[in-house]
Design a protein around this motif. Structure first.
Motif, PDB file in Angstrom:
ATOM      1  N   ILE A 235       0.871  -1.173   0.000  1.00 21.81           N
ATOM      2  CA  ILE A 235       0.000   0.000   0.000  1.00 21.81           C
ATOM      3  C   ILE A 235       0.907   1.221   0.000  1.00 21.81           C
ATOM      4  N   LEU A 236       1.231   1.681  -1.224  1.00 20.43           N
ATOM      5  CA  LEU A 236       2.154   2.822  -1.336  1.00 20.43           C
ATOM      6  C   LEU A 236       1.473   4.044  -1.949  1.00 20.43           C
ATOM      7  N   ASP A 237       0.238   3.845  -2.459  1.00 26.55           N
ATOM      8  CA  ASP A 237      -0.461   4.953  -3.110  1.00 26.55           C
ATOM      9  C   ASP A 237      -1.187   5.851  -2.119  1.00 26.55           C
ATOM     10  N   ARG A 238      -1.072   5.547  -0.814  1.00 32.45           N
ATOM     11  CA  ARG A 238      -1.680   6.391   0.226  1.00 32.45           C
ATOM     12  C   ARG A 238      -0.928   6.161   1.527  1.00 32.45           C
ATOM     13  N   GLU A 239      -1.148   7.078   2.486  1.00 34.59           N
ATOM     14  CA  GLU A 239      -0.473   6.934   3.774  1.00 34.59           C
ATOM     15  C   GLU A 239      -1.256   5.988   4.681  1.00 34.59           C
ATOM     16  N   THR A 240      -0.529   5.092   5.350  1.00 34.03           N
ATOM     17  CA  THR A 240      -1.154   4.122   6.240  1.00 34.03           C
ATOM     18  C   THR A 240      -0.423   4.179   7.577  1.00 34.03           C
ATOM     19  N   GLU A 241      -1.116   4.569   8.640  1.00 30.30           N
ATOM     20  CA  GLU A 241      -0.467   4.666   9.949  1.00 30.30           C
ATOM     21  C   GLU A 241      -0.167   3.286  10.523  1.00 30.30           C
ATOM     22  N   SER A 242      -1.180   2.451  10.556  1.00 27.93           N
ATOM     23  CA  SER A 242      -0.924   1.111  11.081  1.00 27.93           C
ATOM     24  C   SER A 242      -1.902   0.134  10.442  1.00 27.93           C
ATOM     25  N   LEU A 243      -1.422  -1.069  10.185  1.00 26.79           N
ATOM     26  CA  LEU A 243      -2.253  -2.102   9.596  1.00 26.79           C
ATOM     27  C   LEU A 243      -2.587  -3.108  10.686  1.00 26.79           C
ATOM     28  N   ASN A 244      -3.813  -3.603  10.698  1.00 25.41           N
ATOM     29  CA  ASN A 244      -4.150  -4.669  11.630  1.00 25.41           C
ATOM     30  C   ASN A 244      -3.445  -5.934  11.150  1.00 25.41           C
ATOM     31  N   LYS A 245      -2.493  -6.425  11.958  1.00 23.76           N
ATOM     32  CA  LYS A 245      -1.633  -7.517  11.482  1.00 23.76           C
ATOM     33  C   LYS A 245      -2.337  -8.870  11.414  1.00 23.76           C
ATOM     34  N   PHE A 246      -3.572  -8.940  11.919  1.00 24.97           N
ATOM     35  CA  PHE A 246      -4.298 -10.216  11.891  1.00 24.97           C
ATOM     36  C   PHE A 246      -5.149 -10.378  10.633  1.00 24.97           C
ATOM     37  N   VAL A 247      -5.452  -9.257   9.967  1.00 26.45           N
ATOM     38  CA  VAL A 247      -6.382  -9.305   8.833  1.00 26.45           C
ATOM     39  C   VAL A 247      -5.910 -10.247   7.709  1.00 26.45           C
ATOM     40  N   PRO A 248      -4.612 -10.246   7.336  1.00 25.83           N
ATOM     41  CA  PRO A 248      -4.196 -11.158   6.262  1.00 25.83           C
ATOM     42  C   PRO A 248      -4.544 -12.628   6.550  1.00 25.83           C
ATOM     43  N   TYR A 249      -4.488 -13.030   7.811  1.00 25.65           N
ATOM     44  CA  TYR A 249      -4.802 -14.422   8.160  1.00 25.65           C
ATOM     45  C   TYR A 249      -6.303 -14.670   8.244  1.00 25.65           C
ATOM     46  N   TYR A 250      -7.067 -13.587   8.308  1.00 24.91           N
ATOM     47  CA  TYR A 250      -8.528 -13.681   8.270  1.00 24.91           C
ATOM     48  C   TYR A 250      -8.932 -14.119   6.859  1.00 24.91           C
ATOM     49  N   PHE A 251      -8.259 -13.557   5.855  1.00 30.06           N
ATOM     50  CA  PHE A 251      -8.558 -13.929   4.472  1.00 30.06           C
ATOM     51  C   PHE A 251      -7.792 -15.178   4.038  1.00 30.06           C
ATOM     52  N   TYR A 252      -6.607 -15.367   4.589  1.00 36.20           N
ATOM     53  CA  TYR A 252      -5.780 -16.519   4.214  1.00 36.20           C
ATOM     54  C   TYR A 252      -5.308 -17.262   5.463  1.00 36.20           C
ATOM     55  N   PRO A 253      -6.222 -18.032   6.105  1.00 36.02           N
ATOM     56  CA  PRO A 253      -5.851 -18.693   7.370  1.00 36.02           C
ATOM     57  C   PRO A 253      -4.700 -19.684   7.197  1.00 36.02           C
ATOM     58  N   GLU A 254      -4.457 -20.155   5.979  1.00 36.57           N
ATOM     59  CA  GLU A 254      -3.417 -21.168   5.765  1.00 36.57           C
ATOM     60  C   GLU A 254      -2.021 -20.546   5.612  1.00 36.57           C
ATOM     61  N   ALA A 255      -1.935 -19.213   5.549  1.00 33.44           N
ATOM     62  CA  ALA A 255      -0.632 -18.563   5.347  1.00 33.44           C
ATOM     63  C   ALA A 255       0.267 -18.703   6.575  1.00 33.44           C
ATOM     64  N   THR A 256       1.576 -18.768   6.339  1.00 29.83           N
ATOM     65  CA  THR A 256       2.544 -18.826   7.440  1.00 29.83           C
ATOM     66  C   THR A 256       3.124 -17.438   7.726  1.00 29.83           C
ATOM     67  N   TYR A 257       3.396 -16.661   6.655  1.00 33.34           N
ATOM     68  CA  TYR A 257       4.017 -15.333   6.835  1.00 33.34           C
ATOM     69  C   TYR A 257       3.235 -14.269   6.063  1.00 33.34           C
ATOM     70  N   THR A 258       3.348 -13.016   6.546  1.00 29.72           N
ATOM     71  CA  THR A 258       2.830 -11.873   5.796  1.00 29.72           C
ATOM     72  C   THR A 258       3.929 -10.829   5.698  1.00 29.72           C
ATOM     73  N   ILE A 259       4.071 -10.249   4.521  1.00 29.62           N
ATOM     74  CA  ILE A 259       5.024  -9.153   4.368  1.00 29.62           C
ATOM     75  C   ILE A 259       4.305  -7.985   3.697  1.00 29.62           C
ATOM     76  N   ALA A 260       4.375  -6.818   4.332  1.00 28.34           N
ATOM     77  CA  ALA A 260       3.643  -5.643   3.851  1.00 28.34           C
ATOM     78  C   ALA A 260       4.591  -4.466   3.671  1.00 28.34           C
ATOM     79  N   VAL A 261       4.373  -3.705   2.585  1.00 26.29           N
ATOM     80  CA  VAL A 261       5.119  -2.460   2.380  1.00 26.29           C
ATOM     81  C   VAL A 261       4.114  -1.317   2.456  1.00 26.29           C
ATOM     82  N   THR A 262       4.333  -0.389   3.396  1.00 27.95           N
ATOM     83  CA  THR A 262       3.425   0.741   3.570  1.00 27.95           C
ATOM     84  C   THR A 262       4.250   2.014   3.748  1.00 27.95           C
ATOM     85  N   ARG A 263       3.566   3.154   3.704  1.00 26.45           N
ATOM     86  CA  ARG A 263       4.308   4.390   3.958  1.00 26.45           C
ATOM     87  C   ARG A 263       3.477   5.393   4.759  1.00 26.45           C
TER      88      ARG A 263
END
Ligand SMILES: [Mn+2]
Length: 334
Positions: A235-263
């Motif tokens: 998410i680089l096209d807008r400013e993001t203060e903080s991301l809820n770190k649990f949301v990616p696993y809400y959509f992808y419960p089988e994932a092991t890792y999440t990597i996010a780029v924000t600004r």
């Protein structure tokens, strides 16, 4: 004289710790005409200023130690409780007995990094050392552990926030004026979470935060993609203060890792995390602190981050792509 309780600001466990400490102090020790609350935030590097202390007694809960003689009570459970080795020595000297008598500070300063929440530490010390009965606080203690320890049963519990305690935590974490949390603290030990949410000054804050949470959830849903056990998200096209770190696993419960780029206005950031619900034994997980250190970042074994300048978005993307490729390669070889 007022008794000042200094607590970790914008933190559910910090507010619950202040509430439980007040109840303990009022019922067991007594003598304070009133209790006042003051939130403490982490400052890069430096120790705390002396200005934080009031003229009467002072307690710090769920926050770092201070060698100030103005500090009467202290409770913490963070590994990082001491700014310097000298501060740890100061604390330890206060714990030693003095000619067979326990030192004064040994009965006022408590540190135990094995506790999930500082709220739990205060309740246990009150009961075991002072004979206090923390009756009626079961729900508060349970939620302080769940929220501070991120011990949610699953991603739905963390993201859908159906439990009233979760929404109380949301308003505390997002409070932006210094008068709000001091108003909530006394309620925490006097009414159930559902009733706290019905107070008009609390209720008016829930709706806008909830709307923001829903928007951020939708944005993550659109941007996240899962491949070989790794969710990547930009998410680089807008400013993001903080991301809820649990949301990616809400959509992808089988994932092991999440990597996010924000600004934000001041920096670009790569955040890397491990699913709290992974079934994988610890020995099979990548140490993310080591990964981030390779690129000038840091963190813990399960979560890490790397910061770049606000203008360095291309560099951040390139580093993120490298880490994603490495993590996916590792997952394919399992
Ligand atoms: Mn805490």
């Amino acid at each position: 004289m007022n008794f000042r309780v200094l607590h970790h600001n914008n933190c559910f466990d910090g507010a619950c710790s202040a509430a439980v400490f007040t109840k303990f102090h009022r019922e067991v020790i007594g003598g304070a005409s009133a209790y006042e609350y003051c939130g403490l935030a982490h400052q890069p590097g430096g120790a705390m200023s002396q200005d934080i202390f009031g003229p009467g007694e002072n307690a710090i809960v769920d926050f770092k130690y201070s060698t100030s003689p103005k500090l009467t009570w202290w409770f913490d459970h963070h590994e990082s409780a001491f700014f310097t080795p000298e501060m740890r020595q100061h604390f330890e000297a206060g714990q030693r007995s003095d000619e067979g008598h326990p030192g004064e500070r040994a009965n006022r300063h408590f540190f135990n990094p094995h506790y999930i929440s500082c709220t739990g530490l205060i309740a246990d010390i009150g009961r075991d050392r002072f004979g206090w009965r923390p009756d009626g606080l079961e729900d508060l203690l349970k939620w302080a552990d769940i929220i501070d320890g991120a011990r949610f049963e699953n991603a739905e519990a963390a993201v859908e926030m159906k439990a009233p305690a979760m929404k109380v935590a949301m308003v505390i974490e997002n409070a932006q004026t210094s008068d709000f949390i001091p108003r909530v603290i006394p309620l925490l030990t006097s009414m159930p979470f559902a009733e706290i949410l019905e107070q008009p000054f609390v209720r008016e804050r829930v709706a806008p935060l909830w709307e923001r949470h829903e928007l951020s959830k939708e944005l993550i849903r659109q941007r996240a993609n899962l491949e070989d056990g790794v969710v990547s998200l930009e998410i680089l096209d807008r400013e993001t203060e903080s991301l809820n770190k649990f949301v990616p696993y809400y959509f992808y419960p089988e994932a092991t890792y999440t990597i996010a780029v924000t600004r934000t206005k001041t920096r670009t950031k790569i955040s890397v995390g491990t699913s709290p619900w992974t079934q994988r034994p610890v020995t099979g997980l990548v140490n993310l602190s080591e990964v981030c250190e390779r690129y000038g970042g840091g963190g813990h074994a399960r979560v890490g981050a790397i910061s770049f300048g606000a203008e360095d978005t291309e560099k951040a993307r390139a580093v993120a792509a490298e880490i994603v490729a490495d993590l996916r390669e590792g997952e394919r070889q399992r």
